[in-house]
Design a protein around this motif. Structure first.
Motif, PDB file in Angstrom:
ATOM      1  N   SER A   6       0.827  -1.210   0.000  1.00  0.00           N
ATOM      2  CA  SER A   6       0.000   0.000   0.000  1.00  0.00           C
ATOM      3  C   SER A   6       0.864   1.265   0.000  1.00  0.00           C
ATOM      4  CB  SER A   6      -0.971   0.009   1.175  1.00  0.00           C
ATOM      5  OG  SER A   6      -0.275   0.020   2.384  1.00  0.00           O
ATOM      6  N   GLU A   7       2.003   1.202   0.680  1.00  0.00           N
ATOM      7  CA  GLU A   7       2.925   2.349   0.685  1.00  0.00           C
ATOM      8  C   GLU A   7       3.492   2.585  -0.716  1.00  0.00           C
ATOM      9  OE1 GLU A   7       7.304   3.403   2.457  1.00  0.00           O
ATOM     10  OE2 GLU A   7       6.001   2.138   3.676  1.00  0.00           O
TER      11      GLU A   7
ATOM     12  N   SER B 253       0.789   4.013  -2.985  1.00  0.00           N
ATOM     13  CA  SER B 253       0.577   5.446  -2.713  1.00  0.00           C
ATOM     14  C   SER B 253       1.656   6.296  -3.373  1.00  0.00           C
ATOM     15  CB  SER B 253       0.574   5.721  -1.213  1.00  0.00           C
ATOM     16  OG  SER B 253      -0.528   5.124  -0.609  1.00  0.00           O
ATOM     17  N   ARG B 254       2.918   5.864  -3.240  1.00  0.00           N
ATOM     18  CA  ARG B 254       4.016   6.610  -3.878  1.00  0.00           C
ATOM     19  C   ARG B 254       3.855   6.630  -5.396  1.00  0.00           C
ATOM     20  NH1 ARG B 254       9.004   3.953  -1.239  1.00  0.00           N
ATOM     21  NH2 ARG B 254       8.467   4.283   0.920  1.00  0.00           N
TER      22      ARG B 254
ATOM     23  N   LYS C  95       1.044   6.379  -7.141  1.00  0.00           N
ATOM     24  CA  LYS C  95      -0.064   7.277  -7.494  1.00  0.00           C
ATOM     25  C   LYS C  95       0.354   8.737  -7.382  1.00  0.00           C
ATOM     26  CE  LYS C  95      -3.632   3.960  -6.332  1.00  0.00           C
ATOM     27  NZ  LYS C  95      -4.661   3.564  -5.370  1.00  0.00           N
ATOM     28  N   GLU C  96       1.144   9.060  -6.373  1.00  0.00           N
ATOM     29  CA  GLU C  96       1.656  10.429  -6.225  1.00  0.00           C
ATOM     30  C   GLU C  96       2.544  10.810  -7.410  1.00  0.00           C
ATOM     31  OE1 GLU C  96       3.660  10.756  -2.452  1.00  0.00           O
ATOM     32  OE2 GLU C  96       1.820  10.324  -1.340  1.00  0.00           O
TER      33      GLU C  96
END
Length: 124
Positions: free
Chosen positions: A29-30, A33-34, A36-37
């Motif tokens: 998940s981390e 998230s990175r 997607k950023e």
């Protein structure tokens, strides 16, 4: 955790690999998230530009970002690059987009579980 018996034919380092895989899965998940950023940042960097040069750069950046994450998206952005190059009749851009295709394919192959199996066991 994955069951050890399932991978009994994988060699003596099975537990090490399973622990490493567990760690990767725990941090998924981390990483998502990175990623997607990063994609959002690329879109925002080029959002105010509509000229073909900037759109080509955006599509190349997105193709590179997706290369280890989604082969379909990688190829879609490379196709957009090829279309832009064709529309503006820019041979350099066309060659750059064409050259990125094999690199995208290689990245997809190297990240695939099948490649990892061949690379580690030497068989198909």
């Amino acid at each position: 955790m994955l069951r050890n018996e399932t991978f009994s034919g994988c060699g003596s380092n099975t537990n090490v690999y399973l622990k490493e895989l567990d760690g990767v899965l725990e941090s998924k998940s981390e990483h998502d998230s990175r990623f997607k950023e990063k994609i959002s940042l690329i879109h925002s960097m080029y959002s105010k530009y509509s000229d073909p040069d900037r759109q080509f750069e955006k599509c190349m950046a997105l193709a590179e970002a997706f290369s280890a994450y989604s082969s379909d998206s990688t190829f879609r952005y490379l196709e957009k690059c090829q279309k832009i190059a064709s529309d503006v009749k820019d041979e350099y851009k066309a060659q750059k987009a064409d050259f990125a295709w094999p690199n995208g394919i290689i990245a997809v192959i190297l990240c695939s579980p099948f490649w990892n199996h061949i690379h580690t066991t030497g068989s198909t």
